[in-house]
Scaffold this motif. Structure first.
Motif, PDB file in Angstrom:
ATOM      1  N   VAL A  28       0.852  -1.198   0.000  1.00  0.00           N
ATOM      2  CA  VAL A  28       0.000   0.000   0.000  1.00  0.00           C
ATOM      3  C   VAL A  28       0.883   1.242   0.000  1.00  0.00           C
ATOM      4  O   VAL A  28       0.655   2.174  -0.771  1.00  0.00           O
ATOM      5  CB  VAL A  28      -0.956   0.014   1.214  1.00  0.00           C
ATOM      6  N   THR A  33      -2.823  -0.432  -5.684  1.00  0.00           N
ATOM      7  CA  THR A  33      -4.235  -0.450  -5.290  1.00  0.00           C
ATOM      8  C   THR A  33      -4.544  -1.724  -4.527  1.00  0.00           C
ATOM      9  O   THR A  33      -3.790  -2.705  -4.583  1.00  0.00           O
ATOM     10  CB  THR A  33      -5.136  -0.385  -6.531  1.00  0.00           C
ATOM     11  N   ASP A  34      -5.668  -1.721  -3.814  1.00  0.00           N
ATOM     12  CA  ASP A  34      -6.089  -2.904  -3.064  1.00  0.00           C
ATOM     13  C   ASP A  34      -6.248  -4.113  -3.977  1.00  0.00           C
ATOM     14  O   ASP A  34      -5.837  -5.221  -3.633  1.00  0.00           O
ATOM     15  CB  ASP A  34      -7.407  -2.637  -2.327  1.00  0.00           C
ATOM     16  N   LEU A  45      -9.858  -9.474  -1.532  1.00  0.00           N
ATOM     17  CA  LEU A  45      -9.919  -8.014  -1.510  1.00  0.00           C
ATOM     18  C   LEU A  45     -10.414  -7.449  -0.175  1.00  0.00           C
ATOM     19  O   LEU A  45      -9.803  -6.499   0.344  1.00  0.00           O
ATOM     20  CB  LEU A  45     -10.773  -7.508  -2.675  1.00  0.00           C
ATOM     21  N   PRO A  46     -11.476  -8.010   0.432  1.00  0.00           N
ATOM     22  CA  PRO A  46     -11.902  -7.471   1.738  1.00  0.00           C
ATOM     23  C   PRO A  46     -10.819  -7.579   2.821  1.00  0.00           C
ATOM     24  O   PRO A  46     -10.704  -6.712   3.681  1.00  0.00           O
ATOM     25  CB  PRO A  46     -13.112  -8.325   2.098  1.00  0.00           C
ATOM     26  N   ARG A  49      -8.300  -4.786   2.163  1.00  0.00           N
ATOM     27  CA  ARG A  49      -8.930  -3.526   2.565  1.00  0.00           C
ATOM     28  C   ARG A  49      -8.917  -3.385   4.097  1.00  0.00           C
ATOM     29  O   ARG A  49      -8.614  -2.311   4.623  1.00  0.00           O
ATOM     30  CB  ARG A  49     -10.356  -3.479   2.034  1.00  0.00           C
ATOM     31  N   ARG A  52      -5.390  -2.607   5.348  1.00  0.00           N
ATOM     32  CA  ARG A  52      -5.037  -1.215   5.019  1.00  0.00           C
ATOM     33  C   ARG A  52      -5.724  -0.248   5.973  1.00  0.00           C
ATOM     34  O   ARG A  52      -5.119   0.681   6.494  1.00  0.00           O
ATOM     35  CB  ARG A  52      -5.416  -0.891   3.571  1.00  0.00           C
ATOM     36  N   ARG A  53      -6.996  -0.481   6.216  1.00  0.00           N
ATOM     37  CA  ARG A  53      -7.748   0.407   7.113  1.00  0.00           C
ATOM     38  C   ARG A  53      -7.244   0.311   8.548  1.00  0.00           C
ATOM     39  O   ARG A  53      -7.177   1.327   9.251  1.00  0.00           O
ATOM     40  CB  ARG A  53      -9.242   0.076   7.054  1.00  0.00           C
ATOM     41  N   ALA A  59      -6.714   4.598   0.642  1.00  0.00           N
ATOM     42  CA  ALA A  59      -6.683   3.752  -0.546  1.00  0.00           C
ATOM     43  C   ALA A  59      -5.930   4.463  -1.662  1.00  0.00           C
ATOM     44  O   ALA A  59      -6.055   5.672  -1.840  1.00  0.00           O
ATOM     45  CB  ALA A  59      -8.098   3.424  -0.997  1.00  0.00           C
ATOM     46  N   ARG A  61      -5.568   5.106  -5.546  1.00  0.00           N
ATOM     47  CA  ARG A  61      -6.519   5.111  -6.654  1.00  0.00           C
ATOM     48  C   ARG A  61      -5.834   4.709  -7.951  1.00  0.00           C
ATOM     49  O   ARG A  61      -4.693   5.087  -8.211  1.00  0.00           O
ATOM     50  CB  ARG A  61      -7.143   6.496  -6.827  1.00  0.00           C
TER      51      ARG A  61
END
Length: 75
Positions: A28, A33-34, A45-46, A49, A52-53, A59, A61
């Protein structure tokens, strides 16, 4: 297996992130990107995400044509 192979493996182990989470955070921070990170790490992907959060990172882009423009100019 040669001595060189053993040394390369040892250096890679020392310098690479110890966990998948650390690898995701590193990717990241490098601007991926994710979706790209999910593809490279094999994680869903979740999950990417969520990691990362949890690291409080925004995120990255996707910018259409950003890479392709550079490739066209240098080709």
């Amino acid at each position: 297996m040669t001595v060189e192979d053993i040394l390369v493996a040892a250096i890679t182990d020392i310098t690479s992130p110890a966990t998948v989470e650390e690898r995701i955070v590193q990717l990241v921070r490098s601007g991926l990107t994710d979706a790209t990170i999910a593809g490279r790490t094999g994680e869903m992907l979740p999950r990417v995400r969520a990691v990362r959060r949890a690291a409080h990172l925004p995120a990255n882009r996707f910018i259409r044509g950003a890479i392709h423009d550079h490739e066209r100019k240098t080709a």
